[in-house]
Design an enzyme around this catalytic site. Structure first.
Site, PDB file in Angstrom:
ATOM      1  N   GLU A   1      32.269  30.510  22.957  1.00  0.00           N
ATOM      2  CA  GLU A   1      32.705  31.910  22.825  1.00  0.00           C
ATOM      3  C   GLU A   1      33.908  32.150  23.719  1.00  0.00           C
ATOM      4  OE1 GLU A   1      29.750  34.947  23.636  1.00  0.00           O
ATOM      5  OE2 GLU A   1      28.258  33.881  22.427  1.00  0.00           O
TER       6      GLU A   1
ATOM      7  N   GLU B   1      23.570  31.331  26.478  1.00  0.00           N
ATOM      8  CA  GLU B   1      23.651  32.051  27.747  1.00  0.00           C
ATOM      9  C   GLU B   1      22.315  32.386  28.411  1.00  0.00           C
ATOM     10  OE1 GLU B   1      26.160  35.493  27.326  1.00  0.00           O
ATOM     11  OE2 GLU B   1      27.937  34.270  27.024  1.00  0.00           O
TER      12      GLU B   1
HETATM   13  C1  FCB Z   1      28.446  37.156  25.404  1.00  0.00           C
HETATM   14  C2  FCB Z   1      27.357  37.126  24.355  1.00  0.00           C
HETATM   15  C3  FCB Z   1      27.801  37.630  23.015  1.00  0.00           C
HETATM   16  C4  FCB Z   1      28.731  38.818  23.127  1.00  0.00           C
HETATM   17  C5  FCB Z   1      29.849  38.520  24.088  1.00  0.00           C
HETATM   18  C6  FCB Z   1      30.846  39.631  24.227  1.00  0.00           C
HETATM   19  O1  FCB Z   1      27.860  37.258  26.664  1.00  0.00           O
HETATM   20  O2  FCB Z   1      26.871  35.822  24.185  1.00  0.00           O
HETATM   21  O3  FCB Z   1      26.674  37.921  22.256  1.00  0.00           O
HETATM   22  O4  FCB Z   1      28.041  39.943  23.442  1.00  0.00           O
HETATM   23  O5  FCB Z   1      29.328  38.211  25.345  1.00  0.00           O
END
Ligand code: FCB
Length: 453
Positions: free
Chosen positions: A358, A163
């Site tokens: 994620e 990210e």
């Molecule tokens: C993302 C991050 C991760 C976590 C999630 C909820 O932005 O990569 O570390 O905090 O959100």
């Protein structure tokens, strides 16, 4: 095909959020160690000093992963645990920790996926200018090369950055994350360009140093866009919305193409070049050549999206959410469609195999009187999202895996421990872990390779 036979059913975490051992065994300070010590930055002054104590409890945690039946585990290596100064002499004990973790995973039949950078910038590098200093490109890529030299006998899948939208945007534009700066916009564009160059040089050096063929990707994030209806004009409006650069300079990092086009297509998007022209550093042809080193797959963190329709003026229009729209504990909207349309549009544009690196939600979980943690909302959320992902896979999008965020409750950045994202509950007073209902539910989905979704 619903899900591939070798689908990577996974869980994800990151170093600072779970490891603890923040000042142990020669680890250098990272920017989060510093940020958490500044008053008023993190919820109730929480820090990652101990976090889930994973540094000492990784064996128990891997045993829990095995119990969940997960096939893959995405975690990050803390740059400052390996190179306390960011470069120079490696810290043997830090390296040993990751060897031990990886061995434990492999013995448990779980494939490790390494993220090289999940926001753990060594403070020593930061003090020298961090992403603003061109030298960071050498430092980061040398670190990446070292990791690959060290671990590629055992691990074949790597992500460079997690990210960049967040760590540049939240860290240096809005300042809510470490190091907490509101830098001039021009600086943030220099940093972004240096991050991309660091990615490119890292990919190059990683391949040169690999002991066997390795596969490399990157894991950006973003809010996805999905169409209001199946009408071609709404689909087109959603596509355009997703693939347009963000005109709001105070928040400019939130866009897909500024980061991913250079990496995969070898050029910055034209609309962005126009929108941001007053703030851009010199972008050389060679830079783009470096940035666009071929990668093997595309990771994308996806949490939610916007419903988009074609407006009467022929422009994409965000459809307002109805009152009482479902939301998570963090107030993030629940929009399962984004796990169909996000991968669909990304695959269409970038043509790379995709990992959802994620996806998940924060819930107000607590231990019930029966000693268990019942989290029906998490099950509903993950189930509805996975159904959409399955549909994408059935419709020909090359989806290789899904990493739920997160394996266990952990340090949620500036929200500290107030948010619970895990399929495993963590009692931070005792460090006791309890597999939540969703963990057992996920186990069942994995066992059937998602056929029961
Ligand atoms: C993302 C991050 C991760 C976590 C999630 C909820 O932005 O990569 O570390 O905090 O959100």
């Amino acid at each position: 095909m619903s899900f591939r036979k070798d689908f990577a059913w996974g869980e994800a975490t990151s170093s600072y959020q779970i490891e603890g051992g923040a000042f142990t065994d020669g680890k250098g300070w990272d920017i989060w160690d510093v940020f958490c010590r500044e008053k008023g930055k993190v919820f109730e002054g929480h820090t990652g000093d101990v976090a889930c104590d994973h540094y000492y409890r990784f064996k128990e945690d891997v045993a829990l992963m095995k119990e969940l039946g997960i096939k893959a585990y995405r975690f990050s290596i803390n740059w400052s645990r390996v190179f306390p100064n960011g470069y120079g002499k490696a810290n043997e004990l830090g390296v040993k920790f990751y060897h031990n973790l990886i061995d434990e995973l492999i013995n448990a039949g779980i494939e490790p996926f390494i993220t090289l950078y999940h926001w753990e910038l060594p403070y020593e590098v930061y003090k020298k200018g961090g992403w603003l200093n061109d030298e960071v490109i050498e430092w980061f890529s040398d670190y990446a090369a070292f990791i690959v030299k060290e671990f590629s006998g055992k691990v074949t899948k790597f992500f460079t950055f997690n990210e960049p939208q967040c760590f540049i945007g939240l860290g240096f534009v809005t300042g809510v994350h470490a190091p907490g700066l509101k830098a001039p916009i021009r600086d943030s564009f220099i940093m972004a360009h240096n991050v991309l160059k660091s990615h490119g040089l890292a990919v190059k050096k990683m391949r040169e140093n690999a002991k066997q063929d390795i596969l490399i990707g990157i894991a950006p994030t973003g809010s996805m866009s999905y169409p209001d209806s199946d009408k071609p004009e709404d689909i087109e409006a959603a596509r355009t919305h997703l693939m347009s650069c963000n005109p709001d300079l105070s928040n400019w990092t939130w866009n897909v193409t500024w980061w991913s086009d250079p990496v995969i297509l070898g050029e910055y998007p034209e609309d962005g070049l126009k929108l941001y022209k007053d703030y851009l550093p010199e972008i050389k042809k060679d830079d783009l050549k470096l940035i666009s080193q071929p990668i093997d797959f595309y990771g994308q963190n996806i949490y939610n999206g916007n419903r988009i329709k074609m407006g009467v003026d022929g422009k994409s229009e965000v459809v307002k959410r109805y009152e009482g729209f479902p939301k998570t504990a963090l107030d993030w909207p629940v929009t399962p469609e984004c796990l169909y349309w996000g991968p669909y549009f990304l695959y269409e544009r970038y043509k790379k195999p995709i990992y959802i690196t994620e996806n998940g939600l924060s819930c107000h979980d607590m231990v019930s009187s029966d000693g268990k943690v019942h989290d029906p909302n998490r099950i509903t959320f993950v189930e509805s999202y996975l159904k959409q992902l399955k549909k994408a896979s059935e419709n020909g999008v090359d989806i290789r895996g899904y990493f739920h965020w997160s394996l266990m409750d952990n340090f949620e950045w500036h929200s500290g421990y107030a948010e619970r994202f895990g399929m495993i509950y963590v009692d931070y007073q005792t460090q006791k872990r309890i597999i939540k209902d969703s963990g057992y539910w996920y186990k069942n989905i994995i066992a059937e390779n998602g056929e029961n979704l």
